[in-house]
Each structure stands twice: as structure tokens, then as C-alpha cells.
Motif scaffolding. Sequence first.
Motif, short mmCIF file in Angstrom:
data_model
loop_
_atom_site.label_atom_id
_atom_site.label_comp_id
_atom_site.label_asym_id
_atom_site.label_seq_id
_atom_site.Cartn_x
_atom_site.Cartn_y
_atom_site.Cartn_z
N PHE A 132 1.29 -1.17 0.14
CA PHE A 132 -0.04 -0.10 -0.16
C PHE A 132 0.99 1.13 0.45
CE2 PHE A 132 -2.36 2.83 2.22
CZ PHE A 132 -3.68 2.88 1.35
N ASP A 133 1.63 1.26 1.07
CA ASP A 133 2.62 2.79 0.86
C ASP A 133 3.42 2.70 -0.09
OD1 ASP A 133 2.00 2.87 3.56
OD2 ASP A 133 3.44 2.09 4.57
N LYS A 134 3.77 1.83 -1.05
CA LYS A 134 4.43 1.74 -2.54
C LYS A 134 3.82 2.19 -2.97
CE LYS A 134 8.17 1.60 -4.20
NZ LYS A 134 9.51 2.25 -3.76
N PHE A 135 2.29 1.66 -3.16
CA PHE A 135 1.25 2.37 -3.93
C PHE A 135 0.73 3.67 -4.34
CE2 PHE A 135 -3.20 2.54 -6.06
CZ PHE A 135 -2.34 2.33 -7.34
N ILE A 136 1.10 4.24 -2.86
CA ILE A 136 0.46 5.76 -2.57
C ILE A 136 1.97 6.65 -2.96
CG2 ILE A 136 0.39 7.07 -0.59
CD1 ILE A 136 -1.73 5.74 -1.49
N GLU A 137 2.89 5.73 -2.80
CA GLU A 137 4.59 6.81 -3.44
C GLU A 137 4.46 6.58 -5.46
OE1 GLU A 137 8.81 4.74 -3.96
OE2 GLU A 137 8.75 5.02 -1.55
N ALA A 138 4.23 5.26 -5.79
CA ALA A 138 3.82 5.59 -7.10
C ALA A 138 3.17 6.80 -7.46
CB ALA A 138 4.00 4.24 -7.33
N LEU A 139 2.05 6.77 -6.77
CA LEU A 139 0.86 7.79 -7.76
C LEU A 139 1.61 9.08 -7.16
CD1 LEU A 139 -2.73 5.58 -6.25
CD2 LEU A 139 -1.64 6.68 -7.95
N VAL A 140 1.97 9.65 -5.59
CA VAL A 140 2.85 10.83 -5.55
C VAL A 140 3.83 11.55 -6.24
CG1 VAL A 140 3.60 12.41 -3.77
CG2 VAL A 140 1.30 10.27 -3.10
N TYR A 141 4.72 10.39 -6.75
CA TYR A 141 5.42 10.44 -8.19
C TYR A 141 4.78 10.81 -8.98
CZ TYR A 141 8.68 10.93 -4.17
OH TYR A 141 9.98 11.09 -3.52
N GLY A 142 3.52 10.42 -9.43
CA GLY A 142 3.14 10.24 -11.12
C GLY A 142 4.30 9.03 -11.01
N ASN A 143 4.31 7.86 -11.22
CA ASN A 143 4.71 7.25 -11.96
C ASN A 143 3.95 6.41 -12.84
OD1 ASN A 143 6.92 6.36 -8.51
ND2 ASN A 143 7.99 7.19 -10.55
N ASP A 144 4.51 5.64 -13.85
CA ASP A 144 3.46 5.23 -14.89
C ASP A 144 3.50 3.38 -13.51
OD1 ASP A 144 2.38 5.06 -16.74
OD2 ASP A 144 3.79 3.75 -18.26
N PHE A 145 1.91 3.28 -13.73
CA PHE A 145 1.57 1.60 -12.86
C PHE A 145 0.23 0.98 -14.05
CE2 PHE A 145 -1.29 4.29 -11.23
CZ PHE A 145 -2.40 3.79 -11.53
N SER A 146 0.68 -0.59 -13.84
CA SER A 146 -1.05 -1.85 -13.32
C SER A 146 -1.38 -2.33 -12.52
CB SER A 146 0.02 -2.35 -14.94
OG SER A 146 0.41 -2.60 -14.56
N ILE A 147 -2.45 -2.07 -12.89
CA ILE A 147 -2.28 -3.24 -11.95
C ILE A 147 -2.80 -4.17 -13.03
CG2 ILE A 147 -4.79 -3.61 -9.82
CD1 ILE A 147 -2.89 -1.53 -9.51
N ILE A 148 -2.75 -5.48 -11.83
CA ILE A 148 -2.69 -6.79 -12.95
C ILE A 148 -3.89 -7.81 -11.25
CG2 ILE A 148 -1.83 -8.96 -13.54
CD1 ILE A 148 -0.13 -7.35 -15.20
N THR A 149 -4.73 -7.89 -11.83
CA THR A 149 -5.22 -8.36 -10.48
C THR A 149 -6.83 -9.91 -10.89
OG1 THR A 149 -6.92 -8.39 -9.16
CG2 THR A 149 -7.41 -6.90 -10.54
N ALA A 150 -6.58 -10.85 -10.62
CA ALA A 150 -7.22 -12.37 -11.10
C ALA A 150 -8.65 -11.70 -10.87
CB ALA A 150 -6.65 -13.57 -9.43
#
Length: 272
Positions: free
Chosen positions: A104-122
Motif C-alpha cells: 500500500f505505501d509503495k503504491f501511494i508513493e508511486a501515485l504521489v510521484y506520478g509513476n507509470d503503473f498497472s494493476i494486474i489482478t485475478a
Amino acid sequence: MRLRLNQRQKSLLMEFKKRAYSFDWDDNILFMPTKIHLDKKVGDGWVPVSVSTEEFREIRNLIGGKYRYGNDDLYYAFKDFRDYDAFIRDTKEALRKKSFGPSFDKFIEALVYGNDFSIITARGNPPKAIKDGIKIIIDTMFSEEQKEEMLSNLYGTSIEQYLNLQDYYPVTSDEFIKQFDTDVSVTNPEVGKMIALKTFVGRVISAVKEMENNPNYKGVSIGFSDDDLGNIESAEKYIEEELKKLYPDVKFLVYDTSDPKNPKKKRIIVKK
């Protein structure tokens, strides 16, 4: 969905392509209260039981013996994992209870820094449900300082535009099955997750190629985090055997979050 950006926005957005992340959702970003509906063998009959994703991971090999899908129907068992409203409801409940996963904290960090991301879920919820769930996280969990920092790092791109640029892959959803012309089983999502990971990596690398002649460009790293050991092992193998050959200059980081108390216990770096 993709938005057409002007050249200034595009060049600035290239900056956050240097670090990209792929996150599983359940038990990784949030411990969701969504239940899987099963029947448990008791004597000569069956008794309905509802289990969490964490519990299901421990007993899924017992399906067909001690357990069966609720009403002996796979889609019934996972009905709450396919519904838009259920995802939004459960996201709000997880946030209310502060049921944060190890990433969760890493995801928040990625959002705050505007990093590119994907959510890959079952999951099989619509991709829009996941994007809207992330908007809820930003709206309800971010401080004003975090929102201001995020907007600053997006250099004039709105949060809505930024979220529209990201990838949401619930691999058992109707949308995923249609897009990739594949039918992924909810009990064996690894194949779908690797298809999604390859697609996401390809998109990031295509964007980064426009930066390679920039003297400030220092390469790209792409992280993959998941709490399921089966998915982790599949990712490691797939990166070693496929993605590393296609993209030898990319640094891949695989995070095993199966132990929430030590989410970096098995961080694997795969690079040239």
C-alpha cells in the motif's frame, strides 16, 4: 482508454516512465473484505462458507474434495469479484478499516510521484471499477500536501488524465477476455497475469524509447509485486525466459509480498 496529450505534456510524462510498477490488488494493496462463496463438506452434506482471498489461497487445492464452489457454480462463488458496485463498496470498507496491504505505501508513493503503473489482478471486476477505486484512495486518503505534490509531479496533467493513462487488467473480466481473446480461469490466473505484464512492459518501453537520446535518461526499472507465490514464481520465470530476452537493458524487480511483515524478503533483481 488513452488520452491525446500535447507535446509538452507528453515530454513531461516521459519523466515518470523511468520507474514503473505493476501491482496485484488483493492482499497486496488492500486486504479487501470481498468473500469467495464456497460449500464445505460436512458428513454427507454441504454447508455454505464464505472465505477471504487469503484463506482461499490456502485451501484452493482442496476444491473438489473438502470444498466445492458455492452451489457447485464457479461464477456464483466469485460473483462479488465481478461486480462494479461490490468493488467500490469493498474498497471503501477496506480504507475505513485501514486494511492496508504490504504494498500500500509503495503504491501511494508511486501515485504521489506520478509513476507509470498497472494493476494486474485475478479479479473480474470492470477495469473502470479499479480506476475509480484508486480515485477514492486519492480523494479520501491523501493529505492536501500529497495531492499538491502529486499535481506538481504531473506538470499540468490532471489526476484524471494521469489515471486514464494507466493500465487496469482484471484478468478474468469480460473486458480482458475480449481484448486478448483468451479465457482465463479464476482458479489459475497466472497465464492472464503474464499476458498483462508483457503488454504493460511493452507499452512502457515504447514510451521510453523516445527518451533514449536524452542525456538525462538513465534507463528504466519495472517492478512487479504480488502476494501469491504461484504468481511470483510465474513472474520470475516469465521475466527470465521471455522479458529479459526482449528487453535486456531493463531492470526488473519482483516483490514477494506473501509475508506481509517482510514484503521485501524475496526481492529479485533481474537485469543484463
